[in-house]
Structures are given as structure tokens and as C-alpha cells.
Design an enzyme around this catalytic site. Structure first.
Site, PDB file in Angstrom:
ATOM      1  N   LYS A 107       0.821  -1.223   0.000  1.00 26.90           N
ATOM      2  CA  LYS A 107       0.000   0.000   0.000  1.00 26.90           C
ATOM      3  C   LYS A 107       0.849   1.266   0.000  1.00 26.90           C
ATOM      4  O   LYS A 107       0.341   2.351  -0.285  1.00 26.90           O
ATOM      5  CB  LYS A 107      -0.964  -0.005   1.175  1.00 26.90           C
ATOM      6  CG  LYS A 107      -2.065  -1.037   1.033  1.00 26.90           C
ATOM      7  CD  LYS A 107      -3.094  -0.942   2.129  1.00 26.90           C
ATOM      8  CE  LYS A 107      -4.196  -1.972   1.957  1.00 26.90           C
ATOM      9  NZ  LYS A 107      -3.790  -3.320   2.423  1.00 26.90           N
TER      10      LYS A 107
HETATM   11  C1  LIG Z   1      -4.458  -4.471   1.786  1.00 22.61           C
HETATM   12  C2  LIG Z   1      -3.738  -5.763   1.784  1.00 22.61           C
HETATM   13  C3  LIG Z   1      -4.139  -6.851   0.970  1.00 22.61           C
HETATM   14  C4  LIG Z   1      -5.396  -6.811   0.122  1.00 22.61           C
HETATM   15  O1  LIG Z   1      -5.311  -5.916  -0.933  1.00 22.61           O
HETATM   16  P1  LIG Z   1      -6.631  -5.441  -1.685  1.00 22.61           P
HETATM   17  O2  LIG Z   1      -6.194  -4.414  -2.657  1.00 22.61           O
HETATM   18  O3  LIG Z   1      -7.521  -4.850  -0.606  1.00 22.61           O
HETATM   19  O4  LIG Z   1      -7.244  -6.633  -2.311  1.00 22.61           O
HETATM   20  C5  LIG Z   1      -3.359  -8.004   0.962  1.00 22.61           C
HETATM   21  N1  LIG Z   1      -2.256  -8.094   1.723  1.00 22.61           N
HETATM   22  C6  LIG Z   1      -1.839  -7.085   2.514  1.00 22.61           C
HETATM   23  C7  LIG Z   1      -0.619  -7.273   3.344  1.00 22.61           C
HETATM   24  C8  LIG Z   1      -2.554  -5.877   2.576  1.00 22.61           C
HETATM   25  O5  LIG Z   1      -2.140  -4.900   3.391  1.00 22.61           O
END
Ligand SMILES: *Cc1c(COP(=O)(O)O)cnc(C)c1O
Length: 433
Positions: A107
Site C-alpha cells: 500500500k
Molecule cells: C491491503 C492488503 C491486501 C489486500 O489488498 P486489496 O487491494 O484490498 O485486495 C493483501 N495483503 C496485505 C498485506 C494488505 O495490506
């Protein structure tokens, strides 16, 4: 580029409006009006380009009409100041490690890009101060807080449930200071989210200050995630193994995989995708039955994927013109219990000495079970295993080395503001700033 709403009942929006509003006025999600394919020459030579060069070309297709060349290049280069290596874990199964950024999770890319893009609009339009509100169960808060740290003209308010995030996560957004304020809310994650939603709907508050959100539905956060799919392909091509590429994405709100689907639409030769779920298997059930039945989320050890009603599902529907058949032709699914996730982490640690985090473990397992002969698989390793220290150490029965970046956060001093879950308290605080 103009953006339309998945509900088709809102007027087209500019990029600036789509970023500042987050959600369209008809409560739909914004989609770019066109997806520009990249030329064959780009894919033929992609293996000779750097991550930043590749990302700039992709960013230009999305944002080139709205952001001047030099600025966009600066935003991309500033966002991607870390590597995204491709590591072979077992035969033909590669981890794309997205955890080398500031908070060790994928993210970071979208959060940083959004911060820099917002900063550009604030300066260009001489906007008053923009206030970003974000409710978090852990990972989003740290990525957003660190992505927006020190960006002029923006203040970030992170709301998190007291006692329900890990110590490492909490330190990642409560120790920063500057333009980041953390609220420790006496309640659960839903209470935090309700406070944020109430703030967006409160007329008096919206007159007092410019409010925006930074969750994964924002186009500035989700589209930049397309960058690393191209780079993953480039790395496989360098190895001479890019002919039948399958990409597996551990999914919660489905923003990450949707960005990959956009990459494919732009011409990236990915054969097909696998969406890996934990026990929150709403999408997997949709693939099997054609019915979408959202449910309350179930807590699992892959907690960033504990989502019972994935917000980006409507984007996938829109992309495939609501055809279940078309979706199933390009995406398959899988879902795993905590026991299966633990088993996979342990097995791969013992067999290949590669330490998966609980999310990446879903991805690896879905790839292992779904890969056909002649295909090469990539799964996204979405977070560093040390972010889930106690879970992972419990599974492998060994101590896990904590990366220096996380250790640095641990040394910081926690500063947060205690807040009740009563909206009146939150509002009165904001009215005074
Ligand atoms: C947010 C997140 C996900 C999921 O991603 P999406 O875009 O919401 O499908 C998977 N793994 C981790 C470590 C995350 O922080």
C-alpha cells in the site's frame, strides 16, 4: 482524462475531482473513461527498462493528460524509491516482493503516489488545506500516514481501534508527528469507519474544512498499483520465462488485482489471474456460482484480507460488462483457512527457506494448486512477514529478524489522542483545528 462512475448516474469528473472526492456523487466508484493500450515496441523492449522508466510510461497513459511530463516523472520517481524484486520461491513460482517500501507493505506505492498527486493539485489550484481522514485496522493507516508525511498543505487524521492493532502497526502511525495526527478510538474498526463516514456527511464540518479520504477506492491510490505488474513481467522476460505468465494476488478489497486487470487491458501479456482469499471467500463464491453475497467479515491471520464486501468488486464487474463468463475466463479463485495458511508458511519455510507472510501464503498456495504445465507463476508478496511477528514466529517456531526500518519505528514515542466513539466528540475536536 475524464472519470465516470460505475453507477453511471453521476456527471463525468476530472482527475482532480475524482481524487478529492474519492467516491462519485451517486456512490459509485470512479473509472477512467478510456484505458490506453501501450505500443508493441514498449513490450518488446520492456526488459531493458528500469522500474521507474516502466512506471512512468504506465503513469503517462493514465495521468499524462492532467499532469505535466516533468511533474509526473517527479511524482513517479519519488514514489518508487525502493526495489520490487522477483524471487523464485519454488519451481516456476516467483514472489514479487512488494514490501521494501517505508512501511513494508504494497500500500506504500498507492499512498505515496496519491500524496504527491494531491500536493500537485493543491499547489496548482491554490486549494485551502486538505484534510485526509482514514480509518484503519492496521496497514492502511501506516501506509497513508507515511506516504503523506511532511507533504505541505495536507493534514492526515488516522483513526484506529484502541488495543486492536499490533504494536508495530500502532508505532507506524503514532510516532510520526508533523502533519499526522492519530486518534485512539474507544471502540472497534467499524466505529472508526462510522466516525469517518459521519464526518464526510456532516454539513457544518465540511463548511469548516476540506475533507477527503485515502482508502483504496481512490483512483490515485489504486491505479498506480498497475506499475509493478509491468515490472514483474519485465523481470520474467529478462529470465526468458514470460510466455505464459499467471499472476496470483492475495485479495481483500480487490484494489490490487483490479490494477492488474487494468494492466492486462493496456496490453500486458498476462495469461490469467488468480485471486487468493482467506476464509472471507465472497469473490471465490461469486466465481463458482455467479452470485455475489456479501457477508460480515471473519477475523483471520491474514487480517488485511478480512473483507466481507470487497469495495472494488463493482470495478471488476464494470470492466467485464457484468459478464460472469468473461470474468471467469480471466480470473480464477481460491480460499484458505487459517490452518491451511499456517501449513503453507511452515512448509515453504522448511522446504525452500523462504518466509511467507500470511497474505503471501494464500497467494503462494493458490498458485501452487492452480498453475498448469507450461505456465510460469508470480504471486504478490504483499507485506513483510515481520509485520505479523507473533503469528509467523508461532508457526515456524523460530525468531524472525525484524528489518531495520521496522525497528526504527519501534524506537519512536507513541503520541495519540484518546477519542470516544461518539461523533459529537470527534466533530468538536475537528471544529477547533
Ligand atoms: C491491503 C492488503 C491486501 C489486500 O489488498 P486489496 O487491494 O484490498 O485486495 C493483501 N495483503 C496485505 C498485506 C494488505 O495490506
Amino acid at each position: 482524462m475524464k472519470y465516470y462512475s460505475t453507477n453511471k448516474q453521476a456527471p463525468l469528473a476530472s482527475l482532480q475531482d475524482a481524487v478529492l472526492k474519492g467516491l462519485a456523487s451517486d456512490k459509485g466508484l470512479f473509472m477512467p473513461l478510456t484505458i490506453k493500450p501501450l505500443p508493441k515496441e514498449f513490450f518488446d523492449t520492456i526488459d531493458r527498462l528500469s522500474f521507474r522508466e516502466i512506471a512512468y510510461r504506465v503513469a503517462d497513459a493514465f495521468f499524462g493528460e492532467d499532469v505535466p511530463v516533468a511533474k509526473l516523472e517527479q511524482i513517479v520517481y519519488d514514489t518508487l524509491n525502493f526495489d520490487v524484486p522477483l524471487v523464485e520461491v519454488t519451481d516456476n513460482k516467483y514472489a514479487l516482493e512488494l514490501f521494501h517500501g517505508p512501511t513494508l507493505a504494497f500500500k506504500d506505492v498507492g499512498a505515496r503516489f496519491m500524496a504527491r498527486l494531491l500536493e500537485f493539485f493543491i499547489n496548482k489550484e491554490r486549494l485551502e488545506k486538505v484534510n485526509v481522514l482514514v480509518a484503519t485496522s492496521g496497514d492502511t493507516g501506516s501506509a497513508v500516514a507515511n506516504g503523506f508525511l511532511g507533504v505541505k498543505g495536507i493534514h492526515v487524521y488516522v483513526l484506529y481501534p484502541k488495543g486492536k492493532v499490533t504494536e508495530i502497526q500502532e508505532k507506524q502511525f503514532t510516532t510520526l508527528g508533523q502533519n499526522i495526527t492519530a486518534f485512539e478510538v474507544d471502540g472497534n474498526f467499524d466505529d472508526c469507519q462510522t466516525l469517518v463516514k459521519s464526518a464526510f456527511m456532516d454539513e457544518e464540518l465540511n463548511k469548516h474544512m476540506l475533507l477527503t479520504s485515502a482508502n483504496s477506492i481512490n483512483v490515485a491510490r489504486f491505479l498506480p498499483q498497475a506499475f509493478y505488474y509491468f515490472y514483474a513481467y519485465a523481470q520474467l522476460k529478462r529470465l526468458g520465462k514470460s510466455d505464459n505468465t499467471v499472476v496470483c494476488v492475495p485479495s481483500g478489497n480487490f484494489g490490487n488485482i483490479t490494477a492488474g486487470l487494468f494492466a492486462k487491458r493496456m496490453g500486458l501479456p498476462i495469461r490469467r489471474f488468480i485471486a487468493a482469499n482467506n476464509r472471507n471467500d465472497i469473490f471465490y463464491q461469486y466465481l463458482l456460482s455467479g452470485m455475489y453475497n456479501p457477508k460480515p467479515s471473519i477475523a483471520t491471520i491474514a487480517n488485511a484480507m478480512d473483507v466481507g464486501d470487497p469495495s472494488n468488486f463493482v470495478r471488476i464487474l464494470d470492466l467485464y460488462e457484468r459478464s460472469h463468463e468473461a470474468i471467469c475466463a480471466e480470473i480464477s479463485g481460491a480460499a484458505y483457512t487459517n490452518e491451511q495458511i499456517s501449513e503453507t508458511i511452515k512448509e515453504i519455510w522448511q522446504k525452500a527457506h523462504y518466509l511467507l507472510d500470511p497474505h503471501g501464503a494464500c497467494g503462494y498456495r493458490a498458485l501452487k494448486e492452480g498453475l498448469k504445465s507450461g505456465e510460469t507463476g508470480i504471486f504478490l508478496e504483499t507485506a513483510h512477514p515481520a509485520k505479523f511477528l507473533h503469528t509467523v514466529e508461532g508457526i515456524i517456531g523460530e525468531k524472525v529478524v525484524i528489518p531495520a526500518k521496522l525497528q526504527a519505528f519501534m524506537k519512536g514515542e507513541k503520541k495519540s489522542i484518546r477519542m470516544s466513539k461518539d461523533f459529537a466528540d470527534f466533530k468538536s475536536y475537528l471544529l477547533k483545528v
